[in-house]
Design an enzyme around this catalytic site. Structure first.
Site, PDB file in Angstrom:
ATOM      1  CB  SER A 119       3.170  -3.008  -2.300  1.00  0.00           C
ATOM      2  OG  SER A 119       3.567  -2.073  -1.506  1.00  0.00           O
ATOM      3  CE  LYS A 171      16.430  15.912  12.870  1.00  0.00           C
ATOM      4  NZ  LYS A 171      15.807  16.212  11.471  1.00  0.00           N
TER       5      LYS A 171
END
Length: 289
Positions: A119, A171
């Site tokens: 990764s 949000k």
């Protein structure tokens, strides 16, 4: 009796001094053990440098600083980037990757997979001149993940409700007090897919692989060293001894002298790795996996 007192009085005075100043003396001893060189050889200027990347990648500051310092050190002819990391956050992984890319423009760099190069830590290594992996190492896991918990069931049982005031439709994305809505998941997928495209594009460019065939070497596949070599993620299989010899040859160094890691740095590295695990467990973020 008086004669014996005179004979042993200096010893008694020393013992009394040690007893009264034990903590101070112990502190000085620790400083000497941490910072004093083990031998005169440590004063010798080294021409090859080892830089380690270990543990979860949550901050790139220290590693990038070492890379930049090695790049500006004219006595250092090559760098061995030793990796044993499961990956980590996106931004610091990219910072390290591009620091290695800048370093490579000035002097040879070999990345060595000591245990895990997966990764984000694989991302950090892609621009090295060569990637050499330990036969027992794990390579790949080229992918991106964002995860969170849905605690709404527990909150309901405990009688806890949240109150929110927000501006902006997205949000409240990722909050754990309710299931995520479809449009929120779609918004997160947009970010995840964009990051994955960036990751795989850089891997393809750095390793000279076909981006259109990324499912064969990316897609979060996990490889052994032998499997990783077949798909083009690494160049050679070997142990650290082989990686060191390869760097010496690539750097044109006939008499290799390696740097030694500072004992205090080792202690700080262990502490920072433990802290990173705790932060990653309780404060999950966008993670390369």
């Amino acid at each position: 009796m008086e004669l014996l007192k005179k004979i042993f009085s200096p010893i008694a005075a020393i013992m009394n001094y040690i007893q009264n100043h034990f903590k101070a003396m112990l502190f000085v001893l620790i400083l000497i053990l941490l910072f004093a060189p083990a031998s005169e050889k440590e004063f010798t200027s080294y021409n090859l440098e080892k830089i380690n990347l270990s543990g979860p990648i949550m901050d790139a500051g220290e590693v990038v600083q070492k890379i930049n310092k090695a790049a500006n050190n004219s006595t250092v002819k090559g760098v061995l980037f030793i990796v044993d990391s499961p990956g980590g956050a996106v931004s610091p992984s990219v910072e390290i990757a591009y620091a290695i890319k800048r370093l490579k423009e000035q002097k040879p760099v070999i990345a060595y997979a000591k245990g895990t190069m997966a990764s984000g830590s694989y991302y950090a290594s892609i621009w090295a001149d060569k990637i050499i992996a330990n036969p027992g190492s794990m390579i790949g896991s080229i992918g991106v993940i964002m995860q969170g918990a849905d605690l709404s069931g527990i909150m309901q049982k405990l009688g806890i409700k949240t109150q929110v005031v927000k501006a902006g439709r997205y949000k409240q994305i990722g909050t754990p007090d309710r299931p995520w809505k479809k449009y929120e998941v779609a918004e997160l997928n947009k970010v995840i897919q964009g990051t994955y495209d960036m990751f795989t594009k850089d891997v393809a460019d750095a390793r000279h692989l076909d981006f259109n065939k990324r499912d064969t070497y990316a897609n979060a596949h996990i490889f052994t060293a032998a499997q990783a070599k077949k798909v083009g993620l690494i160049d050679n299989i070997g142990v650290e001894f082989d990686a060191k010899n390869a760097l010496a040859k690539l750097s044109g160094v006939l008499h290799p002298v390696w740097n030694k890691e500072d004992k205090f740095d080792k202690l700080l590295k262990k502490l920072s790795a433990s802290t990173a695990v705790i932060l990653n467990t309780y404060f999950p973020d966008l993670i390369l996996k």
